[in-house]
Design a protein around this motif. Structure first.
Motif, PDB file in Angstrom:
ATOM      1  N   PRO A   1       0.869  -1.142   0.149  1.00 58.94           N
ATOM      2  CA  PRO A   1       0.036  -0.033   0.133  1.00 58.94           C
ATOM      3  C   PRO A   1       1.007   1.333  -0.033  1.00 58.94           C
ATOM      4  O   PRO A   1       2.024   1.262   0.611  1.00 58.94           O
ATOM      5  CB  PRO A   1      -1.024  -0.239   1.312  1.00 58.94           C
ATOM      6  N   LYS A   2       0.406   2.012  -0.820  1.00 58.40           N
ATOM      7  CA  LYS A   2       1.079   3.544  -0.865  1.00 58.40           C
ATOM      8  C   LYS A   2       0.187   4.598  -0.645  1.00 58.40           C
ATOM      9  O   LYS A   2      -0.880   4.569  -1.547  1.00 58.40           O
ATOM     10  CB  LYS A   2       1.817   3.801  -2.167  1.00 58.40           C
ATOM     11  N   TYR A   3       0.471   5.505   0.245  1.00 59.32           N
ATOM     12  CA  TYR A   3      -0.505   6.662   0.424  1.00 59.32           C
ATOM     13  C   TYR A   3       0.232   7.924  -0.501  1.00 59.32           C
ATOM     14  O   TYR A   3       0.935   8.140  -0.250  1.00 59.32           O
ATOM     15  CB  TYR A   3      -0.417   6.987   1.957  1.00 59.32           C
ATOM     16  N   SER A   4      -1.084   8.642  -1.000  1.00 62.02           N
ATOM     17  CA  SER A   4      -0.707   9.871  -1.898  1.00 62.02           C
ATOM     18  C   SER A   4      -1.225  10.840  -1.164  1.00 62.02           C
ATOM     19  O   SER A   4      -2.794  11.010  -0.951  1.00 62.02           O
ATOM     20  CB  SER A   4      -1.338   9.483  -3.200  1.00 62.02           C
ATOM     21  N   PRO A   5      -0.556  11.676  -0.800  1.00 63.77           N
ATOM     22  CA  PRO A   5      -1.129  12.950  -0.138  1.00 63.77           C
ATOM     23  C   PRO A   5      -1.962  13.901  -1.218  1.00 63.77           C
ATOM     24  O   PRO A   5      -2.917  14.220  -0.867  1.00 63.77           O
ATOM     25  CB  PRO A   5      -0.025  13.920   0.482  1.00 63.77           C
ATOM     26  N   ARG A   6      -1.619  13.849  -2.597  1.00 66.01           N
ATOM     27  CA  ARG A   6      -2.043  14.473  -3.480  1.00 66.01           C
ATOM     28  C   ARG A   6      -3.711  14.168  -3.476  1.00 66.01           C
ATOM     29  O   ARG A   6      -4.625  14.862  -3.707  1.00 66.01           O
ATOM     30  CB  ARG A   6      -1.430  14.255  -4.990  1.00 66.01           C
ATOM     31  N   SER A   7      -3.947  12.884  -3.637  1.00 65.28           N
ATOM     32  CA  SER A   7      -5.433  12.349  -3.660  1.00 65.28           C
ATOM     33  C   SER A   7      -6.062  11.868  -2.461  1.00 65.28           C
ATOM     34  O   SER A   7      -7.251  11.707  -2.379  1.00 65.28           O
ATOM     35  CB  SER A   7      -5.348  11.103  -4.653  1.00 65.28           C
TER      36      SER A   7
ATOM     37  N   GLY B   1      -9.240  21.111  -5.240  1.00 65.74           N
ATOM     38  CA  GLY B   1      -8.922  22.003  -6.363  1.00 65.74           C
ATOM     39  C   GLY B   1      -8.025  21.096  -7.520  1.00 65.74           C
ATOM     40  O   GLY B   1      -7.609  21.366  -8.610  1.00 65.74           O
ATOM     41  N   GLN B   2      -8.124  19.552  -7.090  1.00 68.81           N
ATOM     42  CA  GLN B   2      -7.600  18.815  -8.157  1.00 68.81           C
ATOM     43  C   GLN B   2      -8.682  18.377  -9.421  1.00 68.81           C
ATOM     44  O   GLN B   2      -9.574  18.353  -9.267  1.00 68.81           O
ATOM     45  CB  GLN B   2      -7.171  17.381  -7.566  1.00 68.81           C
ATOM     46  N   GLY B   3      -8.086  18.236 -10.699  1.00 66.32           N
ATOM     47  CA  GLY B   3      -8.898  17.808 -11.762  1.00 66.32           C
ATOM     48  C   GLY B   3      -8.803  16.391 -11.998  1.00 66.32           C
ATOM     49  O   GLY B   3      -7.936  15.753 -11.370  1.00 66.32           O
ATOM     50  N   ALA B   4      -9.908  15.923 -12.380  1.00 73.55           N
ATOM     51  CA  ALA B   4     -10.117  14.488 -12.693  1.00 73.55           C
ATOM     52  C   ALA B   4     -10.778  14.233 -13.727  1.00 73.55           C
ATOM     53  O   ALA B   4     -11.679  15.074 -14.172  1.00 73.55           O
ATOM     54  CB  ALA B   4     -10.551  13.729 -11.503  1.00 73.55           C
ATOM     55  N   SER B   5     -10.852  12.921 -14.457  1.00 78.84           N
ATOM     56  CA  SER B   5     -11.673  12.695 -15.675  1.00 78.84           C
ATOM     57  C   SER B   5     -12.415  11.312 -15.374  1.00 78.84           C
ATOM     58  O   SER B   5     -11.796  10.515 -14.531  1.00 78.84           O
ATOM     59  CB  SER B   5     -10.505  12.687 -16.655  1.00 78.84           C
ATOM     60  N   LEU B   6     -13.317  11.358 -16.020  1.00 80.31           N
ATOM     61  CA  LEU B   6     -14.111  10.014 -16.051  1.00 80.31           C
ATOM     62  C   LEU B   6     -14.322   9.476 -17.386  1.00 80.31           C
ATOM     63  O   LEU B   6     -14.751  10.275 -18.533  1.00 80.31           O
ATOM     64  CB  LEU B   6     -15.596  10.540 -15.520  1.00 80.31           C
TER      65      LEU B   6
END
Length: 833
Positions: free
Chosen positions: A302-308, A539-544
Motif C-alpha cells: 500500500p502507498k498513500y498519496s497525499p495529493r489524492s 482543486g485537483q482535476g479528474a476525468s471520467l
C-alpha cells in the motif's frame, strides 16, 4: 492440557527458551532474534504458560496477517492436542475463537489497538508478543508505542517480547528500556540460488510460468512461487498445463479460510503441489513439503498519496530482507533451490529492508487511535520511526472535518464511537451519521464495498465507476460476468457484520449523499462545457471514462487513480446540489469575489457560494465594496504595467521631462515604472475611485495626475528647467525630446539655426541639448552638442552637399550673419548664392 502433556518435536528455538524466561522474569521484556524456521511463533508462547508471573492472565501474540494468525493458533492447539478455543485461541476481524480457559490469544495487529481502547492498562494481559516485528506494519508500531505509553503512565506490569527474523534488535531493545536481546541461531538446510533473468519485454506471469515448469522438471518436492498479487496468481495458474500428480493452489489474503488452509496442508502421498502466493507466505507460515522457491522479485504494497488522499496498491521490487525470507522457505525441511527472476548483479541494488508503513501511510487511523488513547502529542511516545509531522497534521485536519476531533484536537464522543468501529475513520463516520439519518443499512453496504477490493475486474480498461451499480451487485439484484467473486463474498460478509445489531431502516439517503459523508473532500463538479472532466473540492482535476455518470453535474469520488497525468475517477456516485448544501453545509462558504478581468479590462464583482475550489452558486454582486473594487483595479494595472493606462503624447512628453529633472536632481519625484507602480494608490487611486473599467479613465487628465506629485516649487520651475519646447532663431518653437534623460534632443532644420552661436541648454542651463540638424526634407545631416564648432569646422562640408541636393534653398557663406528662415528660399536671394 499443559505443554508438557505431550512431547514436542525439538526445534532450534528450544535452546534459547531459558534465556527468554530469564529476561521476562527480570527485565520484564526482551527482544528475540530468530531466523525463519526456528520455531519462535509456536514454541515461545507455549513455553511461557507455566511462568509464575503469568498467573491467571493471558498471553496476547500479534501477527501481521489473518492467515498467519489462524495458522499459528491451529499449530499450537495441535501441539497441545486440543481444539482451537481451548488453551489457545485467536481473534481476527469477523472471526473469534476463544473460550473461558484460553491463555494464549493470537490476534491480528489491529485487535490490540481496540483492546487498549477498552482496557488501557491491559489488566488481563501479562505478556504481549509482537511477532514478525521486522515487517514494521503501522498497527505494530502503534500498538507497541501505546503499550509502552500505558506502562509509563499507568505503571502496568505487562511484559513485552518483540520477535523478529531480520530486524536489528539493538534499537528495539533500547526503546523497550534496555531489555536483553536473545538470539537463536536456528536451523535451515542449504538453499542453492539460481538466477533466471526474464527476456526483455516478457510479461512477469510468462516468466514465472516458465520458471515453474523448469523447476518442476528438475527438482523434487513441492514448489512455492511468489507473485505480486491475486491477479498475477490467477493468470499464472491459468497458464500452467495440468500435469499428473501436480496440484496448483493459490494463496493470498482474499481467499476463504478453507482455501488458504488447503495451501498450507501437506500434499497427499504421491502428489506434488505448486503454491502460487503473495508476500503472505514470506513469514509466520510453514508450508510443509516445499523444496523449491520461484521468486518473481516483486510485491504489492500500500502507498498513500497525499495529493489524492488515497491509498493504492503499488507493485515494487522486494527488499533484500524479503528476498532472503523467500529463499529461506525452500530450506525448511531439506536442501532446496531458489530461482530468482532477476540478474545476479541486481542483488546489490535491492534496498536492505522495506520502508516502515508509518512513513508512507494514511495516518488518519493512527491519529484517531492516539486521540482516543488521550495522546495529544505523538512525540511524547516512543517510536522507532515517528509519524511524519506533515502527514500527521493532514490526518488531524481530516478528523476535525469528520467531527472526530474538536478545535483543540481532543477526541469527541463521535470520535470515540468511530474508533470503536475498527474501520477507516471516513467509513466509520459515514456509518454513524448514516445510522442517525435513517440510512444505516446502505451505509454499511457502501462501507463494505469500499473496505474490500473492487467487485468489478478490469478488462480492457477500468470498469464502470457507478457506486450504485456495485450496490445492486452486492444485494444480488443483478448479475455480471466481470464480478470478482472473492471480493463479493468478503463484501457480503463485511456488510452482515456491520449491520449486526443495527435496525435495518430505509434508504433515507442516496448513495452519493452517504459517500459524501465519508469523502467530503472528494465532492466533484463537472467543468463547464467539458463532458467527463471534473474539478474536485481540493482543486485537483479528474476525468471520467465515457459511461452513465459522465453527464452528472456533481459526483462524490470514492476511488481515484492519480498515477497518470490527470487523475482518473474509478468509483463515484451522483450527488445533487441540494444534498451538498444539506450534508456538506459546514464546508460551504459564501464569498464576494471582486477581481480584475483581463478580457474586459475591468473589475468584476460576483457573489459566489463555494465548497473549497467548487463554485456552487454565482451571481452578480450589486453593491460591491468600493475599496475592494479600487484595490482590484489597481492590481490589474500592476499586473499589466503602466502601458495599460491611457497615456497620450502630451502625457508621455511630460513624464519624460520629469524623468530628466529627477536624473539631474533627486528631489524631483521618480517617474520610472517601478516608482509609479509602487505608489499607484497615491497618485492614481483617487482618479480610479468610483469606476470599474479602465476605458472610463480616458476622461482623466493623466498629465495632471503626474503634476500632482510635484511640490509647488517644482511646478513653478518645470517650464524653466525642462521647457517643453525652445524658440529657435527663425522664430519657430521646436519641441525638445526628453526620451533619453541623459541627452535631450532638439531636432530642427539647419536653416532655422542661422545666426545662433551657442547650443541651447536645459536643466538649469547645465545640459546642452543634442542638436539634430535637419535638411529641408527633415533628414538629419549633422548631430552635435557644439553648435559653434559645427559652424567653424563642419558647416562648409555639409553646405556643399546641401547645395547640390537643394539648389533652390539659401546656403550662405556666413551662417552666423545670415537671416534664419523656415521657408524653402529666402526672398530676394539668388538661387545657389
Amino acid at each position: 492440557m499443559s505443554p508438557e502433556a505431550s512431547p514436542l518435536p525439538p526445534l532450534p528455538i528450544e535452546s534459547s527458551l531459558p534465556a527468554i524466561r530469564t529476561a521476562l522474569r527480570g527485565a520484564g521484556g526482551a527482544v528475540l532474534q530468530a531466523p525463519p524456521g526456528a520455531g519462535k511463533t509456536t514454541r515461545v508462547p507455549l513455553a511461557l504458560l507455566d511462568e509464575p508471573w503469568l498467573g491467571d492472565r493471558r498471553i496476547v501474540m500479534l501477527e501481521p496477517r489473518r492467515l498467519a494468525t489462524r495458522a499459528a493458533a491451529a499449530r499450537m492447539a495441535h501441539l497441545l492436542g486440543e481444539e482451537i478455543g481451548a488453551t489457545v485461541g485467536y481473534r481476527i476481524r469477523h472471526d473469534t475463537r476463544v473460550g473461558p480457559r484460553t491463555r494464549v490469544e493470537v490476534v491480528t495487529e489491529g485487535v490490540l489497538t481496540r483492546m487498549l481502547q477498552t482496557d488501557p492498562a491491559l489488566e488481563d494481559v501479562a505478556l504481549v508478543i509482537f511477532d514478525e516485528f521486522h515487517e514494521r506494519s503501522l498497527h505494530a508500531d502503534v500498538g507497541l508505542a501505546l503499550v509502552l505509553h500505558a506502562k509509563a503512565i499507568l505503571g502496568t506490569d505487562t511484559r513485552l517480547l518483540v520477535m523478529s527474523a531480520t530486524l536489528d534488535g539493538g534499537p528495539v531493545a533500547e526503546m523497550l528500556g534496555g531489555v536483553p536481546i536473545v538470539s537463536s541461531e536456528g536451523k535451515s538446510w542449504p538453499v542453492e540460488t539460481r538466477y533466471l533473468p526474464p527476456r526483455p519485454g516478457a510479461r512477469l506471469e510468462r516468466s514465472v510460468s516458465a520458471a515453474i515448469r523448469e523447476a518442476l522438471a528438475a527438482e523434487a518436492g513441492d514448489l512455492l512461487a511468489f507473485l505480486p498479487g491475486a491477479a498475477e496468481i490467477r493468470r499464472v495458474a491459468e497458464s500452467l498445463p495440468s500435469a499428473a500428480g501436480v496440484e496448483v493452489i493459490p494463496l493470498h489474503g482474499n481467499l476463504p479460510p478453507d482455501d488458504q488452509d488447503r495451501a498450507i496442508r501437506p500434499s497427499a502421498p504421491g502428489r506434488r503441489k505448486v503454491v502460487l502466493a503473495t508476500s503472505i507466505a514470506e513469514t509466520s507460515l510453514t508450508i510443509d513439503g516445499v523444496r523449491t522457491v520461484v521468486d518473481s522479485g516483486f510485491a504489492r504494497v500500500p502507498k498513500y498519496s497525499p495529493r489524492s488522499g488515497m491509498t493504492r496498491l503499488a507493485t515494487v521490487r522486494v527488499s533484500r530482507a524479503s528476498a532472503d525470507q523467500r529463499r529461506g522457505r525452500a530450506g525448511r525441511v531439506a536442501a532446496g533451490v531458489c530461482y530468482r527472476l532477476w540478474p545476479r548483479e541486481e542483488d546489490a541494488q535491492l534496498l536492505p529492508a522495506a520502508q516502515p508503513e508509518i512513513l508512507e501511510s494514511d495516518l488518519a487511523p493512527l491519529a484517531l487511535d492516539l486521540a482516543a488513547a488521550g495522546v495529544a502529542d505523538p512525540s511524547t511516545l516512543r517510536w522507532l520511526d515517528p509519524p511524519p509531522s506533515g502527514a500527521f497534521a493532514e490526518a488531524r485536519a481530516l478528523l476535525r472535518q469528520l467531527g472526530a476531533l474538536d478545535a483543540a484536537d481532543r477526541v469527541t464522543d463521535h470520535g470515540r464511537a468511530m474508533a470503536r468501529l475498527a474501520l477507516h475513520p471516513r467509513l466509520a463516520h459515514m456509518i454513524l451519521r448514516g445510522t442517525e439519518l435513517g440510512a444505516g443499512s446502505v451505509a454499511c453496504d457502501i462501507a463494505a464495498l469500499l473496505t474490500e477490493r473492487d467487485l468489478l475486474r478490469w478488462r480492457d480498461g477500468p470498469p464502470e465507476a457507478d457506486l450504485g451499480l456495485r450496490l445492486e451487485l452486492l444485494r444480488g439484484k443483478i448479475e455480471r460476468d466481470d464480478v470478482d467473486r472473492d471480493a463479493l463474498r468478503r463484501a457480503r460478509a463485511e456488510t452482515r457484520s456491520c449491520q449486526k445489531g443495527r435496525r435495518p431502516g430505509a434508504d433515507a439517503l442516496s448513495p452519493g449523499a452517504l459517500a459524501a459523508l465519508a469523502y467530503p473532500d472528494r465532492i466533484a463538479h463537472r467543468r463547464r462545457g467539458e463532458v467527463g472532466r471534473y474539478l474536485l473540492r481540493n482543486g485537483q482535476g479528474a476525468s471520467l471514462e465515457p459511461q452513465a455518470l459522465i453527464r452528472e453535474e456533481f459526483l462524490v469520488v470514492a476511488d481515484l487513480d492519480v498515477s497518470g497525468r490527470e487523475a482518473r475517477i474509478l468509483i463515484a456516485a451522483p450527488l445533487s446540489l441540494e444534498e451538498i448544501e444539506e450534508h456538506a453545509a459546514n464546508g460551504i462558504e459564501p464569498e464576494d469575489v471582486i477581481e480584475w478581468n483581463e478580457d474586459s479590462r475591468s473589475v468584476i464583482a460576483r457573489r459566489r457560494v463555494r465548497l473549497g475550489a467548487i463554485v456552487l452558486r454565482d451571481a452578480p454582486l450589486e453593491h460591491p465594496d468600493q475599496e475592494r473594487v479600487l484595490s482590484a483595479l489597481l492590481g490589474g494595472v500592476r499586473r499589466n504595467g503602466l502601458a495599460i493606462l491611457p497615456w497620450d503624447d502630451e502625457c508621455r512628453t511630460l513624464r519624460a521631462r520629469l524623468t530628466f529633472l529627477h536624473r539631474l536632481d533627486g528631489s524631483w519625484p521618480d517617474q520610472s515604472d517601478e516608482a509609479l507602480l509602487a505608489t499607484l494608490e497615491e497618485w492614481l487611486g483617487e482618479a480610479l475611485r468610483g469606476i470599474r473599467r479602465l476605458d472610463d479613465l480616458a476622461k482623466v487628465d493623466m498629465g495632471e495626475l503626474l503634476l500632482g506629485r510635484l511640490t509647488w516649487e517644482h511646478r513653478a520651475r518645470l517650464d524653466e528647467w525642462a521647457p517643453r519646447d525652445i524658440q529657435v532663431p527663425s522664430g519657430s518653437r521646436v519641441r525638445v525630446d526628453y526620451t533619453d534623460p541623459d541627452a535631450p534632443v532638439l531636432a530642427v532644420r539647419l536653416q532655422e539655426m542661422f545666426g545662433l552661436v551657442d547650443t541651447p541648454r536645459v536643466g538649469f542651463g547645465r545640459i546642452p541639448v543634442t542638436l539634430h540638424l535637419l535638411s529641408p526634407a527633415h533628414r538629419p545631416v549633422q548631430v552635435t552638442r557644439d553648435l559653434a564648432g559645427f559652424w567653424r569646422n563642419t558647416y562648409f562640408e555639409v553646405r556643399k552637399d546641401l547645395r547640390g541636393r537643394y539648389p533652390k534653398h539659401f546656403w550662405p557663406d556666413d551662417p552666423l550673419t545670415a537671416e534664419p528662415t523656415g521657408r524653402a528660399r529666402k526672398r530676394g536671394s539668388r538661387p545657389g548664392t
